[in-house]
Scaffold this active site. Sequence first.
Site, mmCIF file in Angstrom:
data_model
loop_
_atom_site.group_PDB
_atom_site.id
_atom_site.type_symbol
_atom_site.label_atom_id
_atom_site.label_comp_id
_atom_site.label_asym_id
_atom_site.label_seq_id
_atom_site.Cartn_x
_atom_site.Cartn_y
_atom_site.Cartn_z
ATOM 1 N N CYS A 2 0.975 -1.350 -0.127
ATOM 2 C CA CYS A 2 0.037 0.159 -0.082
ATOM 3 C C CYS A 2 1.033 1.428 0.006
ATOM 4 C CB CYS A 2 -0.964 0.170 1.089
ATOM 5 S SG CYS A 2 -1.632 -1.611 1.392
ATOM 6 N N ARG A 27 0.984 1.663 -6.004
ATOM 7 C CA ARG A 27 1.310 0.503 -5.032
ATOM 8 C C ARG A 27 0.013 -0.192 -4.583
ATOM 9 N NH1 ARG A 27 6.412 1.742 -2.351
ATOM 10 N NH2 ARG A 27 5.776 0.243 -0.857
ATOM 11 N N TRP A 74 -3.821 -1.625 -0.723
ATOM 12 C CA TRP A 74 -4.126 -3.268 -1.456
ATOM 13 C C TRP A 74 -4.207 -4.367 -0.440
ATOM 14 C CZ3 TRP A 74 -1.984 -8.130 -1.269
ATOM 15 C CH2 TRP A 74 -1.889 -8.877 -2.547
ATOM 16 N N ASN A 100 1.215 0.150 6.512
ATOM 17 C CA ASN A 100 1.426 -0.912 5.405
ATOM 18 C C ASN A 100 2.042 -2.021 6.158
ATOM 19 O OD1 ASN A 100 0.973 0.661 3.234
ATOM 20 N ND2 ASN A 100 3.094 1.090 2.669
ATOM 21 N N GLY A 101 1.916 -3.373 5.910
ATOM 22 C CA GLY A 101 2.581 -4.498 6.485
ATOM 23 C C GLY A 101 1.600 -5.420 7.218
ATOM 24 N N GLU A 493 8.802 -14.734 -19.417
ATOM 25 C CA GLU A 493 8.080 -13.222 -19.243
ATOM 26 C C GLU A 493 7.255 -12.794 -20.184
ATOM 27 O OE1 GLU A 493 8.892 -11.024 -17.012
ATOM 28 O OE2 GLU A 493 8.605 -9.060 -17.902
ATOM 29 N N LYS A 497 3.778 -11.415 -19.037
ATOM 30 C CA LYS A 497 3.147 -10.093 -19.148
ATOM 31 C C LYS A 497 1.654 -10.350 -19.363
ATOM 32 C CE LYS A 497 5.320 -7.901 -17.767
ATOM 33 N NZ LYS A 497 6.532 -8.165 -16.969
ATOM 34 N N GLU A 500 -0.836 -11.181 -16.360
ATOM 35 C CA GLU A 500 -1.150 -10.103 -15.497
ATOM 36 C C GLU A 500 -1.819 -9.023 -15.981
ATOM 37 O OE1 GLU A 500 2.457 -8.348 -13.557
ATOM 38 O OE2 GLU A 500 3.333 -8.434 -15.287
ATOM 39 N N HIS A 516 6.832 -33.087 -23.007
ATOM 40 C CA HIS A 516 6.732 -33.882 -21.864
ATOM 41 C C HIS A 516 5.502 -33.835 -21.218
ATOM 42 C CE1 HIS A 516 10.685 -35.615 -22.506
ATOM 43 N NE2 HIS A 516 11.006 -34.203 -22.804
ATOM 44 N N LYS A 615 2.477 -2.883 -7.433
ATOM 45 C CA LYS A 615 3.697 -2.573 -7.789
ATOM 46 C C LYS A 615 4.514 -3.124 -7.031
ATOM 47 C CE LYS A 615 6.521 -1.219 -11.013
ATOM 48 N NZ LYS A 615 6.737 -1.924 -12.226
HETATM 49 C C1 AGP Z 1 5.935 -7.802 -13.017
HETATM 50 O O1 AGP Z 1 5.676 -7.539 -14.147
HETATM 51 C C2 AGP Z 1 5.521 -8.097 -11.981
HETATM 52 N N1 AGP Z 1 4.428 -7.039 -11.559
HETATM 53 C C3 AGP Z 1 6.095 -8.921 -10.775
HETATM 54 O O2 AGP Z 1 6.229 -10.119 -11.023
HETATM 55 C C4 AGP Z 1 7.467 -8.382 -10.318
HETATM 56 O O3 AGP Z 1 8.344 -8.316 -10.983
HETATM 57 C C5 AGP Z 1 7.770 -9.089 -8.690
HETATM 58 O O4 AGP Z 1 6.860 -8.592 -7.960
HETATM 59 C C6 AGP Z 1 9.267 -8.686 -8.263
HETATM 60 O O5 AGP Z 1 8.913 -7.246 -7.864
HETATM 61 P P1 AGP Z 1 10.482 -6.669 -7.780
HETATM 62 O O6 AGP Z 1 11.373 -6.661 -8.776
HETATM 63 O O7 AGP Z 1 10.273 -5.090 -7.413
HETATM 64 O O8 AGP Z 1 11.054 -7.141 -6.615
#
Ligand code: AGP
Length: 620
Positions: A2, A27, A74, A100-101, A493, A497, A500, A516, A615
């Site tokens: 958050c 965030r 969040w 936060n936390g 990757e 992308k 998500e 496999h 994020k």
């Molecule tokens: C990437 O598109 C993601 N949103 C997520 O996987 C991100 O890479 C992951 O949470 C790690 O974050 P960081 O690089 O800030 O540690």
Amino acid sequence: MCGIFAYAGPRDVVEVLLTALKRLQYRGYDSCGIAVLDGDELMVVKEAGPIDRLEKRLTQYTFQARAGIAHTRWATHGQPTTVNAHPHTDCSGTVAVVHNGVIENYRELSQRLTERGHILRSQTDTELIAHLIEEALSEQSRTEDVPNEQVFLQSVRQALSQISGTYAIACLWEGAPGLMIGARHGCPLIVGAGEQEVCLSSDLNAVLPITRKVHILNDDELVLLSEKNLIIVSVTGQELSPRFQVIDWQLVQEDRAGFPTFMLKEIYEQPDRIEEILSQRCRGEQIPFFEELTLRPSELIGFRRIIIEAAGTSWHAGIYGKYLLEKYLRLPTEAEIASEFRYRQPVLEQDTLVIAISQSGETADTLAGLRQAKSRFVRVLGFCNVPGSTLSRESDGTIFLLAGPEVGVASTKAYTAQLIHLFLFTLYLGRLRWILDEDQIRSILSSLSGLPEKMRVVLESHDPIVRDCARRFQNARHFLYLARGINYPTALEGALKLKEISYIHASGYAAGEFKHGPIALVDKDCPVVCIAPTDSVYEKTFSNIEEVRARGGRLIVVTTEGNSDFDQMAEFVFTIPPIFEDLTPLLTVLPLQLLAHHIASLKGLDVDKPRNLAKSVTVE
Ligand code: AGP
């Protein structure tokens, strides 16, 4: 995950809080709220949903405030509803807290508080902090010679001493108008000290528009802030001197520079970022150099093994790093998912170097992995984008990624910045360990010279065809991504992308592993994205692609310009200019980023703020 912001000063407090919340919304964005001291009355306004809803509600009020706290959430404990939004207050409504936390002894504390007559209104762990402060305030003997600010500080300390878990908090109390208290344990919190104004935030991006003079709180530090005062104390009550630093970091631009989303803007920023990184790190075709790296060359020479730990996109970059470090340095290297690394019992000996990769530098699992390594006296090298982040402060040495602030939840430019830094670091280490000589390095570096331009070409020439592809496949139920060798992480990757931001199921596989099991998924409705540049494993990848075609899969291929093998086979072919094999992942990922972006946009989804995500993932 958050965002926290607090401000005391002469500006329009509500306006400052709202502006900060907009900067922080990446965030967490399921609900938000503010609390201000309007004279000596505590006022709380909060809303489920995005910040503009809160902004609209706030037009109904006129506050005369000199201090306030704000939060964008969040959800962890409790649904994203208005009642669960922060700030939370105590029974009397005189204390407000944003947090936060995660409070781990939540159940025990809530039971204890309820037994003592507190009425808990939300399902959040945060609310407990407000009630604990309330209790502590009423226990404090208030004599004339103990100023209210000391009573408040003592009460917050007492409340925090009962909590186990992680927190960054900011709080207000009616009894101490104009004053705010912040504290951290395991979650970032940054104090900004301007001229006659102060602020506090979980994120540098929200502090920098107010001031560049900051103190980054350490764990178990509290800060007492007002327009005129800034006092740092330890959790045991000892006063500490602030460690101010002036941060020279590019501000997140509030506008999207004409792009419809931050993600698209960040995708298109990549060639410039890479150009800038190369000019800073290599200065022409010099041996790469990392000015900020505090691990001594003598230390870097001795390691016999490397473990890379990271999460999500950063983990994918870590796999790329593994391939390079093993190939060039012949050093056994593992790329581990941080959340697994932290809980299994990895063999960590002192001849191991742990590399922790994180864009944000705040990912809880990656930090836990770092701490585990340090507790076993193993050196940790961080690769991190955000200056002042926890990872950069706790690592024994940090290489900054120089990607600039990344706002889109889906990481794009941080990924390519991670790749290029891992590439350059491999060369640097190769030179240091006398495995690569200067001529070899210079010859490898010469292949980098056209990279930014090639990235531009891929982005500009592909956009229309990727849009066509997105239109054709936007309703697919699942996607598969295949690649071999150095592009295996590209397959992972590309799939990440897509899922998500478009919510379409997608999986990436090593092409050789496909038969496999996963090949059973292929049918006439299944798009299969094959990353097949004409590299050293091309023939093998090609056979795997033929196997997919034979089963009716619909092919989307990324290959090298001039290769016509797929002209008749694939529905879409995206090409990259020829480039040194180990650099292909910096080009092949670009059409995949665009594809994910365009599919999500066509589906009318919020690309920058996908559902359920944030994020930086500061909880495990
Ligand atoms: C990437 O598109 C993601 N949103 C997520 O996987 C991100 O890479 C992951 O949470 C790690 O974050 P960081 O690089 O800030 O540690």
